[in-house]
Write an enzyme that holds these catalytic residues in place. Structure first.
Site: not given
Length: 313
Positions: A156, A204, A231, A256, A261, A281
């Site tokens: 990415i 990550p 990320s 994002d 979550e 997200h």
């Protein structure tokens, strides 16, 4: 053998099951749950008899892994596996495969959507034109000629760098592993942060990257710079970023991902900070990417069944 698809994968139910049947052996039992649950007890109940579980971003904690006594393989419909209890998988001999590559185009697209929206004041412009206003105070910036920093040069990050080059940016990169890529100059983190007009994060989440961008790192950035995070949320100290934005030490941010979550609490510091574009997200979530992901999920299962596992974490 039994495969349990433990949550929806973002593809129409009928199409998803058709894909599974086309790609997997006829004698593999397939059970599909098209509702999303997060409690440990229900997840264990769904996966109790499964040899293989396909999961997206549900919290597969150690209790879930230990409770699924027959589990031998996890096909994770995500690039990152920070929501998977990897130590428990290792202790129980559970192989984990991810879906690296499915969202490369989708995430990079959103990065530039956020940048252009920030640079060209698209949200304020939309608001003002609906109030019979003008462009006064809303003159923006061009991407051409800007220094563009990419932190993390996996697939990415590299696609983001290539698009930045196409816009006429000078691309600087920081990564643990340097690659010989035309159009990218690798530098140390301090140089990237202090030099770049745009910084885009593509790392990550692990012990090395948690809190990678905090108060000290933000202080090194230009007041005119913008930060993009597609990320993982904990890579950035949200409170420090909000403070920098609110006090004019940073010009804007596209976010994002958060510490959890969505749904994100209304009082999250970045949701009340100045000049933030926030999305739930969604960077990976395009129709094309979700179908690519389902293909990889089932291909991972098929390869494992044949004794040639792929995308092993």
């Amino acid at each position: 053998m039994k495969l349990v698809i433990i949550e929806p994968l973002g593809v129409n139910d009928e199409k998803l099951l058709s894909m599974a049947k086309d790609m997997l052996p006829a004698d593999l039992e397939i059970v599909y749950y098209n509702t999303r649950v997060t409690d440990t007890e229900t997840l264990i109940e769904r996966g109790r008899d499964a040899d293989i579980i396909a999961v997206s971003n549900l919290p597969m904690n150690a209790d879930v892994i230990n409770g699924c006594k027959n589990l031998k393989m996890l096909s994770v419909a995500f690039t990152g596996v920070d929501h998977i209890a990897m130590d428990a998988c290792k202790a129980n001999g559970v192989l984990v495969s991810n879906c690296a590559g499915y969202s490369t185009a989708a995430v990079a697209d959103l990065v530039f959507g956020m940048i252009i929206a920030l640079y060209r004041n698209m949200i304020p412009c939309n608001d003002v034109v609906r109030k019979e206003g003008t462009k006064d105070g809303l003159v923006g910036f061009e991407l051409e000629g800007k220094k563009f920093g990419v932190i993390g040069t996996g697939a990415i990050g590299l696609r983001t760098a290539a698009i930045a080059n196409a816009f006429g940016c000078q691309v600087l990169a920081y990564s643990r592993t340097k690659k010989d890529i035309p159009g990218i100059t690798y530098v140390d983190m301090d140089t990237l942060l202090s030099s770049c007009d745009i910084v885009s994060l593509h790392t990550p989440l692990n012990s090395d990257t948690r809190g990678l961008i905090g108060k000290e790192e933000l202080a090194k950035m230009k007041p005119s710079a913008i930060l993009i995070n597609t990320s993982r949320g904990p890579v950035v100290d949200s409170a420090a970023l909000a403070d920098a934005l609110n006090n004019g030490r940073l010009a804007g941010a596209g976010i994002d991902v958060f510490e959890t979550e969505p749904p994100i609490a209304k009082d999250h510091p970045l949701l009340t900070a100045k000049n933030v574009i926030a999305t739930p997200h969604v960077a990976f979530a395009t129709k094309e990417a979700l179908e690519k992901r389902a293909v990889i999920v089932f291909d991972n299962v098929d390869k494992w069944l044949k004794g040639t596992p792929q995308n092993v974490m």
